[in-house]
Motif scaffolding. Structure first.
Motif, mmCIF file in Angstrom:
data_model
loop_
_atom_site.group_PDB
_atom_site.id
_atom_site.type_symbol
_atom_site.label_atom_id
_atom_site.label_comp_id
_atom_site.label_asym_id
_atom_site.label_seq_id
_atom_site.Cartn_x
_atom_site.Cartn_y
_atom_site.Cartn_z
ATOM 1 N N SER A 149 0.809 -1.225 0.000
ATOM 2 C CA SER A 149 0.000 0.000 0.000
ATOM 3 C C SER A 149 0.835 1.266 0.000
ATOM 4 C CB SER A 149 -0.922 0.001 1.219
ATOM 5 O OG SER A 149 -0.167 0.166 2.419
ATOM 6 N N GLU A 173 4.664 -5.404 2.012
ATOM 7 C CA GLU A 173 4.039 -4.167 2.477
ATOM 8 C C GLU A 173 5.074 -3.229 3.094
ATOM 9 O OE1 GLU A 173 1.212 -1.275 3.892
ATOM 10 O OE2 GLU A 173 1.348 -2.636 2.192
ATOM 11 N N THR A 194 -4.096 -9.413 3.068
ATOM 12 C CA THR A 194 -3.629 -8.404 2.117
ATOM 13 C C THR A 194 -2.751 -7.386 2.831
ATOM 14 O OG1 THR A 194 -5.641 -8.671 0.803
ATOM 15 C CG2 THR A 194 -4.368 -6.649 0.473
ATOM 16 N N ASN A 195 -1.573 -7.150 2.290
ATOM 17 C CA ASN A 195 -0.603 -6.202 2.858
ATOM 18 C C ASN A 195 -0.248 -6.518 4.322
ATOM 19 O OD1 ASN A 195 -0.609 -4.772 0.415
ATOM 20 N ND2 ASN A 195 -2.344 -3.516 1.069
ATOM 21 N N ARG A 233 0.310 -3.143 8.987
ATOM 22 C CA ARG A 233 0.113 -1.695 9.152
ATOM 23 C C ARG A 233 0.914 -1.159 10.338
ATOM 24 N NH1 ARG A 233 -2.895 2.155 11.892
ATOM 25 N NH2 ARG A 233 -3.645 0.619 13.406
#
Length: 394
Positions: free
Chosen positions: A37, A89, A232-233, A239
């Protein structure tokens, strides 16, 4: 007594799916391998000069130098794509992430492979003709790992080139390994899957034994041992890992606000958070400058104590206490007995290893309020009894 389970060390290898694409050195990665991302879509490659590793990098290198993350996989798996979504990521945000193991490799890894990754990054940064020539920030290196890979990260966390350590759903298995905690001198962060994570008691036991004054973060997300790496990611763990690395390796204070203070970003989310000695003044320098107190500076005391002694070696702690006025820095003068020498030291900056040794504060433990204390410790050879310690403050 440490609550220890050896089950989780190999469990993670069964919890993450194998990636299906292998990229050979010099080949263009398949489109499915490009992603993340961040502003720099990332892929992975291998290098003949770093066998049995997988290198995640921005497809187009940014103008800024790349900080480095070296990674140990869950289960100590030799498949470098085990946490591929997660590592891609991270790379997409301007990092070089190197995983133990070749893409879709088999077998197991060891801690030495993390050191090989650091060595390779440093060498490539200085090698004319390398695509990474002067493109890597070798002063900003994180070592981290998931489950068994976290044990590998602990093992090399005392490498002087390491800026910070990340422990993901892991913890030391035996009390005999606690020396790895005592020698920590750089910031550390734990990201754990909550009480249902089989590594939870191990991580929490380690958390309670960290050296006094060490900057540390503990985050628990109630997802169990498998984390979110294959989402995902890299999901929520991806994150948060990006935020932590931006803070510690790029000095991004906005990212750091997610980890620091009672109103931190993660404090207001589904994460359960604990903090120790965290401030938003960016990462400490790789080699913190010693503080030189002026003549007639503030007063402090230093109390030396041998914690453990065995045939040929010992571990000692020194407690530094401010006097009636606050300190902005301190310096301890140790006089070691004949034949004794310091082999490793944590929570301080030493000058010398035998005879008369001076130890200055690290950047994170120099400020003490009146009457407050901090400690540093060291492992030495010889006999620790009979040493003396004096303190000067500023």
């Amino acid at each position: 007594m440490r609550r220890r389970s050896k089950i989780y060390a190999g469990l993670a290898a069964t919890l993450v799916p194998l990636a299906s694409v292998v990229v050979a050195l010099g080949a263009t990665p398949a489109g499915a391998a490009i992603g993340g991302s961040g502003p720099y879509p990332a892929d992975y490659e291998t290098s003949s000069s770093l066998p049995n590793h997988t290198i995640f990098r921005p497809q187009t290198l940014p103008s800024e130098r790349l900080p480095v993350l070296v990674w140990g996989n869950g289960g100590c798996s030799a498949n470098g794509l085990s946490q591929g979504n997660f590592l891609r990521e991270i790379a997409s945000h301007g990092f070089l992430a190197i995983a133990n193991g070749a893409p879709n490799g088999s077998g197991s890894t060891n801690a030495q492979m993390l050191t090989q990754s650091i060595d390779w990054a440093v060498a490539e940064n200085s090698r004319p003709g390398s695509r990474y020539y002067n493109r890597i920030d070798t002063t900003k290196i994180a070592v981290a790992g998931f489950s068994c890979g976290g044990l590998e990260a602990y093992a090399v966390s005392n490498d002087p080139r390491v800026t910070t350590t990340g422990i993901f759903s892991s913890g030391l298995l035996n009390d005999a390994d606690d020396y790895q905690l005592r020698r920590l001198t750089k910031p550390i962060a734990y990201f754990v899957g909550g009480p249902s994570d089989i590594a939870y008691p191990n991580a929490m036991d380690d958390w309670g034994k960290l050296p006094a004054g060490l900057p540390a973060f503990m985050g628990n997300l109630n997802v169990g041992h498998g984390g979110t790496y294959d989402q995902t990611n890299g999901g929520e763990f991806g994150r948060v890992a990006v935020l932590y690395l931006k803070w510690r390796l790029k000095g991004d204070v906005g990212a750091g606000a997610n980890f620091v203070g009672p109103d931190c970003g993660l404090c207001r989310s589904q994460w359960s958070v604990q903090q120790k000695n965290l401030t938003l003044d960016g990462p400490p320098p790789t080699t913190p400058p010693p503080t030189t107190p002026p003549p007639g500076g503030a007063s402090c005391t230093a109390v030396y104590a041998v914690q453990d002694q065995w045939n040929g070696g010992f571990v000692a702690n020194v407690t530094v206490t401010a006097g009636s006025t606050a300190l902005t820095g301190w310096r301890v003068t140790l006089t070691l007995p004949g034949g004794a020498a310091i082999s490793s030291l944590w929570n301080g900056v030493p000058s010398g290893t035998s005879g008369t040794v001076t130890v200055a504060n690290q950047s994170y433990n120099g400020r003490l309020g009146a009457g407050q204390s901090t400690t540093f410790g060291f492992q030495g050879t010889g006999t620790g009894g009979g040493a003396t310690a004096t303190c000067a403050g500023s």
